[in-house]
Design a protein around this motif. Structure first.
Motif, short mmCIF file in Angstrom:
data_model
loop_
_atom_site.label_atom_id
_atom_site.label_comp_id
_atom_site.label_asym_id
_atom_site.label_seq_id
_atom_site.Cartn_x
_atom_site.Cartn_y
_atom_site.Cartn_z
N TYR A 101 0.71 25.16 14.59
CA TYR A 101 -0.03 23.93 14.33
C TYR A 101 -1.17 24.19 13.35
O TYR A 101 -1.43 23.39 12.45
CB TYR A 101 -0.55 23.31 15.62
CG TYR A 101 -1.26 22.00 15.37
CD1 TYR A 101 -0.58 20.92 14.84
CD2 TYR A 101 -2.62 21.87 15.63
CE1 TYR A 101 -1.24 19.71 14.58
CE2 TYR A 101 -3.27 20.67 15.39
CZ TYR A 101 -2.58 19.60 14.86
OH TYR A 101 -3.23 18.42 14.60
N ASN A 132 -0.37 20.08 5.78
CA ASN A 132 -0.54 18.66 6.01
C ASN A 132 -1.55 18.06 5.02
O ASN A 132 -1.32 16.98 4.47
CB ASN A 132 -0.98 18.41 7.46
CG ASN A 132 -1.01 16.95 7.81
OD1 ASN A 132 -0.07 16.20 7.54
ND2 ASN A 132 -2.09 16.53 8.42
N TRP A 184 7.70 13.53 8.58
CA TRP A 184 6.50 14.38 8.61
C TRP A 184 5.56 13.92 9.72
O TRP A 184 5.04 14.72 10.48
CB TRP A 184 5.80 14.32 7.26
CG TRP A 184 4.67 15.29 7.11
CD1 TRP A 184 3.39 15.13 7.54
CD2 TRP A 184 4.73 16.57 6.50
NE1 TRP A 184 2.64 16.23 7.23
CE2 TRP A 184 3.44 17.13 6.58
CE3 TRP A 184 5.75 17.30 5.88
CZ2 TRP A 184 3.14 18.38 6.05
CZ3 TRP A 184 5.44 18.54 5.35
CH2 TRP A 184 4.16 19.07 5.46
N HIS A 200 4.37 15.97 12.92
CA HIS A 200 2.95 16.17 13.21
C HIS A 200 2.65 15.78 14.67
O HIS A 200 1.98 16.52 15.39
CB HIS A 200 2.11 15.36 12.23
CG HIS A 200 0.66 15.72 12.25
ND1 HIS A 200 -0.25 15.11 11.43
CD2 HIS A 200 -0.06 16.60 12.99
CE1 HIS A 200 -1.45 15.62 11.65
NE2 HIS A 200 -1.37 16.51 12.61
N ALA A 204 -5.86 14.63 12.21
CA ALA A 204 -4.71 13.72 12.40
C ALA A 204 -5.09 12.33 11.93
O ALA A 204 -5.18 11.40 12.71
CB ALA A 204 -4.27 13.71 13.85
#
Length: 170
Positions: free
Chosen positions: A50, A57, A145, A149, A169
């Motif tokens: 992550y 990301n 994606w 996520h 996020a």
């Protein structure tokens, strides 16, 4: 699929309507299943995956923004060179995220499907079907994606709201 949806709706785990939604009871059951799933994983490995995803990301979000906007205005997609340069960056993002998915899938094999889904969208972008970059409601690169996520957030034992507060996020 219809039989499964019907069974889950009758059991109270889904709510049928114009759109199909997870019910509150379904959310509780999903949380239980995810908690059980995380009992047998290497949490450090998932947290590392992550963490690695975070940098990629940010790069992907910038790419999508550049696809949608040019010089702060909506991108009309009339500048072929500009669009080609943005799309070329997608290959780099894809190459960077693939090993991250593999690392996460080593812990949670069901996550391996995201490599194939992202590749399918990328293949369509490569043949000129650019709506497969960011169009909602289809398995566009951006849609897949986003799902990936979400999966990584949950797999790492985090919540979207906490990640949003931290800026990871958004």
């Amino acid at each position: 699929v219809a039989d499964i949806v019907d069974r889950l709706t009758r059991s109270g785990l889904l709510i049928a309507g114009e759109t199909l939604r997870v019910s509150p009871a379904g959310r509780v059951r999903l949380d239980e299943l995810l908690t059980d799933e995380r009992q047998n994983v290497d949490r450090e490995a998932l947290s590392a995956a992550y963490g690695d995803f975070g940098a990629v990301n940010a790069e992907f979000k910038a790419l999508v923004t550049d696809w949608q906007l040019k010089a702060g205005q909506p991108n009309t997609h009339q500048d072929v060179d500009y669009d080609a340069a943005v799309l070329a960056r997608l290959d780099t993002v894809h190459q960077r995220v693939t090993p991250i998915i593999a690392a996460a899938a080593a812990q949670l094999p069901r996550l391996s499907r995201y490599s194939a889904k992202l590749q399918a969208a990328l293949d369509k972008v490569h043949v000129g079907e650019t709506l497969w970059l960011s169009r909602p409601i289809i398995d566009s690169y951006h849609t897949v994606w986003f799902e990936l996520h979400e999966e990584l957030i949950l797999a790492a034992g985090l919540t979207r709201s906490a990640e949003a507060r931290s800026g990871d996020a958004q």
